[in-house]
Design a protein around this motif. Sequence first.
Motif, PDB file in Angstrom:
ATOM      1  N   ALA A 104      47.031  88.288  12.389  1.00 58.26           N
ATOM      2  CA  ALA A 104      45.679  88.212  11.826  1.00 58.26           C
ATOM      3  C   ALA A 104      44.829  89.368  12.344  1.00 58.26           C
ATOM      4  O   ALA A 104      44.066  89.975  11.586  1.00 58.26           O
ATOM      5  CB  ALA A 104      45.033  86.873  12.171  1.00 58.26           C
ATOM      6  N   GLU A 105      44.974  89.684  13.618  1.00 60.99           N
ATOM      7  CA  GLU A 105      44.223  90.798  14.197  1.00 60.99           C
ATOM      8  C   GLU A 105      44.605  92.112  13.517  1.00 60.99           C
ATOM      9  O   GLU A 105      43.736  92.938  13.215  1.00 60.99           O
ATOM     10  CB  GLU A 105      44.474  90.879  15.695  1.00 60.99           C
ATOM     11  CG  GLU A 105      43.646  91.946  16.368  1.00 60.99           C
ATOM     12  CD  GLU A 105      43.843  91.989  17.872  1.00 60.99           C
ATOM     13  OE1 GLU A 105      43.040  92.659  18.523  1.00 60.99           O
ATOM     14  OE2 GLU A 105      44.786  91.365  18.388  1.00 60.99           O
ATOM     15  N   ALA A 106      45.887  92.304  13.243  1.00 59.41           N
ATOM     16  CA  ALA A 106      46.346  93.515  12.564  1.00 59.41           C
ATOM     17  C   ALA A 106      45.757  93.620  11.154  1.00 59.41           C
ATOM     18  O   ALA A 106      45.589  94.715  10.619  1.00 59.41           O
ATOM     19  CB  ALA A 106      47.866  93.537  12.505  1.00 59.41           C
ATOM     20  N   ALA A 107      45.413  92.470  10.568  1.00 59.47           N
ATOM     21  CA  ALA A 107      44.817  92.447   9.231  1.00 59.47           C
ATOM     22  C   ALA A 107      43.297  92.615   9.272  1.00 59.47           C
ATOM     23  O   ALA A 107      42.651  92.669   8.240  1.00 59.47           O
ATOM     24  CB  ALA A 107      45.173  91.139   8.519  1.00 59.47           C
ATOM     25  N   GLY A 108      42.725  92.679  10.488  1.00 51.01           N
ATOM     26  CA  GLY A 108      41.299  92.918  10.597  1.00 51.01           C
ATOM     27  C   GLY A 108      40.465  91.758  11.093  1.00 51.01           C
ATOM     28  O   GLY A 108      39.247  91.871  11.204  1.00 51.01           O
ATOM     29  N   PHE A 140      48.477  88.803   4.022  1.00 48.36           N
ATOM     30  CA  PHE A 140      47.438  89.633   4.650  1.00 48.36           C
ATOM     31  C   PHE A 140      47.440  91.030   4.033  1.00 48.36           C
ATOM     32  O   PHE A 140      46.393  91.596   3.733  1.00 48.36           O
ATOM     33  CB  PHE A 140      47.666  89.757   6.164  1.00 48.36           C
ATOM     34  CG  PHE A 140      47.205  88.591   6.973  1.00 48.36           C
ATOM     35  CD1 PHE A 140      45.976  87.992   6.761  1.00 48.36           C
ATOM     36  CD2 PHE A 140      48.009  88.095   7.990  1.00 48.36           C
ATOM     37  CE1 PHE A 140      45.544  86.925   7.535  1.00 48.36           C
ATOM     38  CE2 PHE A 140      47.586  87.034   8.781  1.00 48.36           C
ATOM     39  CZ  PHE A 140      46.354  86.450   8.542  1.00 48.36           C
ATOM     40  N   GLU A 141      48.635  91.598   3.847  1.00 51.23           N
ATOM     41  CA  GLU A 141      48.741  92.950   3.278  1.00 51.23           C
ATOM     42  C   GLU A 141      48.208  92.991   1.849  1.00 51.23           C
ATOM     43  O   GLU A 141      47.511  93.931   1.464  1.00 51.23           O
ATOM     44  CB  GLU A 141      50.193  93.436   3.334  1.00 51.23           C
ATOM     45  CG  GLU A 141      50.682  93.720   4.728  1.00 51.23           C
ATOM     46  CD  GLU A 141      49.820  94.724   5.463  1.00 51.23           C
ATOM     47  OE1 GLU A 141      49.415  95.744   4.865  1.00 51.23           O
ATOM     48  OE2 GLU A 141      49.517  94.481   6.651  1.00 51.23           O
ATOM     49  N   ARG A 169      45.218  95.228   0.426  1.00 53.83           N
ATOM     50  CA  ARG A 169      45.512  96.144  -0.686  1.00 53.83           C
ATOM     51  C   ARG A 169      44.587  95.904  -1.871  1.00 53.83           C
ATOM     52  O   ARG A 169      44.153  96.840  -2.538  1.00 53.83           O
ATOM     53  CB  ARG A 169      46.975  95.977  -1.090  1.00 53.83           C
ATOM     54  CG  ARG A 169      47.449  96.973  -2.126  1.00 53.83           C
ATOM     55  CD  ARG A 169      48.935  96.858  -2.455  1.00 53.83           C
ATOM     56  NE  ARG A 169      49.302  95.540  -2.950  1.00 53.83           N
ATOM     57  CZ  ARG A 169      49.986  94.622  -2.259  1.00 53.83           C
ATOM     58  NH1 ARG A 169      50.387  94.871  -1.036  1.00 53.83           N
ATOM     59  NH2 ARG A 169      50.278  93.446  -2.790  1.00 53.83           N
ATOM     60  N   ARG A 170      44.243  94.660  -2.126  1.00 55.29           N
ATOM     61  CA  ARG A 170      43.383  94.333  -3.273  1.00 55.29           C
ATOM     62  C   ARG A 170      41.900  94.548  -2.965  1.00 55.29           C
ATOM     63  O   ARG A 170      41.054  94.329  -3.824  1.00 55.29           O
ATOM     64  CB  ARG A 170      43.628  92.883  -3.696  1.00 55.29           C
ATOM     65  CG  ARG A 170      45.028  92.719  -4.289  1.00 55.29           C
ATOM     66  CD  ARG A 170      45.333  91.324  -4.702  1.00 55.29           C
ATOM     67  NE  ARG A 170      44.446  90.911  -5.788  1.00 55.29           N
ATOM     68  CZ  ARG A 170      44.317  89.650  -6.175  1.00 55.29           C
ATOM     69  NH1 ARG A 170      44.995  88.707  -5.588  1.00 55.29           N
ATOM     70  NH2 ARG A 170      43.505  89.349  -7.146  1.00 55.29           N
ATOM     71  N   GLY A 171      41.602  94.975  -1.746  1.00 55.79           N
ATOM     72  CA  GLY A 171      40.216  95.251  -1.401  1.00 55.79           C
ATOM     73  C   GLY A 171      39.377  94.002  -1.191  1.00 55.79           C
ATOM     74  O   GLY A 171      38.150  94.055  -1.300  1.00 55.79           O
ATOM     75  N   LEU A 172      40.023  92.883  -0.900  1.00 56.66           N
ATOM     76  CA  LEU A 172      39.296  91.634  -0.714  1.00 56.66           C
ATOM     77  C   LEU A 172      38.749  91.492   0.696  1.00 56.66           C
ATOM     78  O   LEU A 172      37.916  90.628   0.956  1.00 56.66           O
ATOM     79  CB  LEU A 172      40.213  90.440  -1.051  1.00 56.66           C
ATOM     80  CG  LEU A 172      40.742  90.422  -2.480  1.00 56.66           C
ATOM     81  CD1 LEU A 172      41.775  89.318  -2.649  1.00 56.66           C
ATOM     82  CD2 LEU A 172      39.600  90.250  -3.472  1.00 56.66           C
ATOM     83  N   CYS A 173      39.251  92.310   1.609  1.00 51.94           N
ATOM     84  CA  CYS A 173      38.807  92.204   3.002  1.00 51.94           C
ATOM     85  C   CYS A 173      37.483  92.914   3.192  1.00 51.94           C
ATOM     86  O   CYS A 173      37.201  93.938   2.575  1.00 51.94           O
ATOM     87  CB  CYS A 173      39.858  92.787   3.942  1.00 51.94           C
ATOM     88  SG  CYS A 173      40.233  94.506   3.648  1.00 51.94           S
TER      89      CYS A 173
END
Length: 78
Positions: A28-32, A66-67, A71-75
Amino acid sequence: CEPCPMCLAAIHWAKIDRVVFGATIADAEAAGFTELRLRTAELARLGGSRLRVEAGPCRAECCGLFEEWKRRGLCKPY
């Protein structure tokens, strides 16, 4: 994903005997995500919980979500 401390407390109080998760706090941390970095198994141990913690099933698939989210810009940073 690995339960946060608040979710772990709810799991413990509900007397659930086992929690299974794919992605870890590090994933989760790697995903931001920037939440606390307290591992579920360690919190359960410190709290005297009998909870069985099983990490890892479908980890690749969970990390893939997470990726895809990134990639979809949802973060969004928070």
